[in-house]
Design an enzyme around this catalytic site. Structure first.
Site, PDB file in Angstrom:
ATOM      1  CB  THR A   1      -0.897   0.033   1.253  1.00 38.90           C
ATOM      2  OG1 THR A   1      -1.643  -1.182   1.299  1.00 38.90           O
ATOM      3  CG2 THR A   1      -1.851   1.218   1.205  1.00 38.90           C
TER       4      THR A   1
ATOM      5  CE  LYS B   1      -5.130  -1.179   1.604  1.00 42.81           C
ATOM      6  NZ  LYS B   1      -5.498  -2.396   2.288  1.00 42.81           N
TER       7      LYS B   1
ATOM      8  CE  LYS C   1       1.626   2.327   4.113  1.00 45.28           C
ATOM      9  NZ  LYS C   1       2.091   1.008   3.699  1.00 45.28           N
TER      10      LYS C   1
HETATM   11  P1  NAD Z   1       6.072  -5.872   7.308  1.00 44.75           P
HETATM   12  O1  NAD Z   1       6.787  -4.726   7.952  1.00 44.75           O
HETATM   13  O2  NAD Z   1       5.761  -7.089   8.108  1.00 44.75           O
HETATM   14  O3  NAD Z   1       6.898  -6.355   5.992  1.00 44.75           O
HETATM   15  C1  NAD Z   1       7.644  -5.495   5.168  1.00 44.75           C
HETATM   16  C2  NAD Z   1       8.936  -6.218   4.842  1.00 44.75           C
HETATM   17  O4  NAD Z   1       9.688  -5.451   3.905  1.00 44.75           O
HETATM   18  C3  NAD Z   1       9.827  -6.417   6.068  1.00 44.75           C
HETATM   19  O5  NAD Z   1      10.110  -7.806   6.230  1.00 44.75           O
HETATM   20  C4  NAD Z   1      11.088  -5.612   5.746  1.00 44.75           C
HETATM   21  O6  NAD Z   1      12.278  -6.198   6.263  1.00 44.75           O
HETATM   22  C5  NAD Z   1      11.058  -5.624   4.238  1.00 44.75           C
HETATM   23  N1  NAD Z   1      11.839  -4.553   3.626  1.00 44.75           N
HETATM   24  C6  NAD Z   1      11.895  -3.236   3.973  1.00 44.75           C
HETATM   25  N2  NAD Z   1      12.713  -2.577   3.144  1.00 44.75           N
HETATM   26  C7  NAD Z   1      13.186  -3.482   2.246  1.00 44.75           C
HETATM   27  C8  NAD Z   1      14.074  -3.408   1.143  1.00 44.75           C
HETATM   28  N3  NAD Z   1      14.641  -2.252   0.781  1.00 44.75           N
HETATM   29  N4  NAD Z   1      14.352  -4.547   0.458  1.00 44.75           N
HETATM   30  C9  NAD Z   1      13.780  -5.724   0.824  1.00 44.75           C
HETATM   31  N5  NAD Z   1      12.925  -5.857   1.865  1.00 44.75           N
HETATM   32  C10 NAD Z   1      12.652  -4.744   2.559  1.00 44.75           C
HETATM   33  O7  NAD Z   1       4.739  -5.247   6.692  1.00 44.75           O
HETATM   34  P2  NAD Z   1       3.441  -6.036   6.175  1.00 44.75           P
HETATM   35  O8  NAD Z   1       2.437  -6.074   7.254  1.00 44.75           O
HETATM   36  O9  NAD Z   1       3.880  -7.282   5.493  1.00 44.75           O
HETATM   37  O10 NAD Z   1       2.878  -4.983   5.105  1.00 44.75           O
HETATM   38  C11 NAD Z   1       3.443  -4.865   3.814  1.00 44.75           C
HETATM   39  C12 NAD Z   1       2.573  -3.928   2.996  1.00 44.75           C
HETATM   40  O11 NAD Z   1       1.238  -4.447   2.931  1.00 44.75           O
HETATM   41  C13 NAD Z   1       2.452  -2.517   3.566  1.00 44.75           C
HETATM   42  O12 NAD Z   1       2.483  -1.598   2.495  1.00 44.75           O
HETATM   43  C14 NAD Z   1       1.096  -2.535   4.275  1.00 44.75           C
HETATM   44  O13 NAD Z   1       0.511  -1.254   4.338  1.00 44.75           O
HETATM   45  C15 NAD Z   1       0.307  -3.457   3.365  1.00 44.75           C
HETATM   46  N6  NAD Z   1      -0.818  -4.143   4.020  1.00 44.75           N
HETATM   47  C16 NAD Z   1      -0.661  -4.717   5.244  1.00 44.75           C
HETATM   48  C17 NAD Z   1      -1.751  -5.356   5.840  1.00 44.75           C
HETATM   49  C18 NAD Z   1      -1.606  -6.005   7.194  1.00 44.75           C
HETATM   50  O14 NAD Z   1      -2.644  -6.360   7.795  1.00 44.75           O
HETATM   51  N7  NAD Z   1      -0.395  -6.215   7.701  1.00 44.75           N
HETATM   52  C19 NAD Z   1      -2.982  -5.403   5.180  1.00 44.75           C
HETATM   53  C20 NAD Z   1      -3.105  -4.842   3.902  1.00 44.75           C
HETATM   54  C21 NAD Z   1      -2.009  -4.201   3.333  1.00 44.75           C
END
Ligand code: NAD
Length: 290
Positions: A87, A162, A237
């Site tokens: 997102t 979204k 966010k």
């Molecule tokens: P998270 O923080 O668990 O995962 C993000 C991952 O990206 C981490 O493991 C981090 O180490 C990695 N990362 C960061 N910078 C990086 C880079 N330069 N290269 C490689 N890896 C890198 O977050 P999440 O909950 O998995 O969410 C991910 C996305 O999905 C976000 O944009 C969030 O808004 C969206 N989202 C999350 C949910 C939820 O319920 N968690 C629901 C819908 C959408």
């Protein structure tokens, strides 16, 4: 299909595992040291993207997406597709789509709804933006990771859908919580309040499916001491992204703006960080009109 998967966190990890389980050859990369069932780990994002038919990203924000795109787009083979499921702000999605087009690559912005449970269970909903050709490449993968994919329009349309959806969600959760807090002060039983509203014109997903009052309605994070679920800081966010988009599109969104201010106050000053976004109800309960 050969897939590079970058960002293997709470969402990306189980999504990549589902693709591997479905028989795809998945090479992953994350900044953190993670191991995912069936996924070969690369030493960098560029290595994961090299030779892939499709590269999928699932990253925290638009700034990180742009940085990762700078690393992977130059090594992707002509005709390959980048699918960003994070997102992020609409402008970042459109900027990366433009960069991809310059290199004769396809791009889809495809943020998801359904949370961690949906990622693990392969039941996410994808909201996609991009060309028909790009969507056609990504659609079979959406089928593996989710249960529904809507092609919303050109690049950026997935992110637009979204953040509009989540602006409604944030505003509706605030309204549902403040109505429960008012009902309490009026001496109305919470179960009666639910019975009426859930079958009357005030019904909503936040009341009917995700009721913020413990012990009322179907099971929800309220029944688990407001452990997320969908954390208040993630709602903040998304509300900020909606207001950033409203600003750039010159749209008047007073309710979204107010919901953003309330979630900012809750997360940053009132202990809401790490709690489910429905914990707005105990917040309102403690307050008086002044
Ligand atoms: P998270 O923080 O668990 O995962 C993000 C991952 O990206 C981490 O493991 C981090 O180490 C990695 N990362 C960061 N910078 C990086 C880079 N330069 N290269 C490689 N890896 C890198 O977050 P999440 O909950 O998995 O969410 C991910 C996305 O999905 C976000 O944009 C969030 O808004 C969206 N989202 C999350 C949910 C939820 O319920 N968690 C629901 C819908 C959408």
């Amino acid at each position: 299909m050969k897939i590079g998967f970058i960002g293997l966190g709470n969402m990306g990890g189980p999504m990549a595992a589902n693709l591997a389980r479905a028989g795809h050859e998945v090479t992953g990369f994350d900044m953190a040291d993670v191991a995912i069932d069936g996924v070969a780990m690369a030493a960098s994002g560029a290595e994961a993207a090299t030779g892939a038919d499709v590269v999928i990203t699932m990253l925290p924000n638009g700034q990180i997406l742009r940085a990762v795109a700078d690393q992977v787009l130059p090594v992707m083979a002509a005709g390959a597709t980048l699918v960003d499921c994070s997102t992020v702000d609409v402008e970042s999605a459109r900027a990366v789509a433009g960069q991809a087009a310059e290199k004769a690559l396809l791009f889809v912005d495809a943020p998801v709804s359904g949370g961690i449970g949906g990622a693990a269970g392969g039941t996410l909903t994808f909201m996609a933006g991009g060309s028909a050709d790009a969507f056609a490449v990504a659609d079979p993968l959406f089928d593996v990771m989710g249960q529904k994919a809507v092609h919303c329009g050109a690049a950026g349309a997935g992110q637009s859908a979204k953040i509009c959806n989540n602006m409604i969600l944030g505003v509706t959760m605030v309204a549902t919580c403040e109505a429960f807090a008012l009902a309490d002060k009026l001496g109305l039983d919470r179960q009666k309040m639910f019975d009426v509203v859930s079958t009357s014109s005030g019904y909503s997903w936040t009341m009917n499916a995700y009721c913020p009052a413990p012990g009322v309605g179907p099971q929800s994070p309220a029944d688990n001491d407001y452990q997320p679920g969908f954390a208040a800081e993630l709602m903040l966010k998304d509300l900020r992204l909606s207001q950033q988009a409203a600003e750039s599109a010159d749209a008047d969104t007073p309710m979204g703006q107010l919901a953003q201010a309330l979630y900012a106050q809750f997360v940053e000053n009132e202990g809401g960080q790490g709690m489910d976004f429905s914990a707005m109800l105990p917040r309102f309960e403690k307050r008086s009109r002044s």
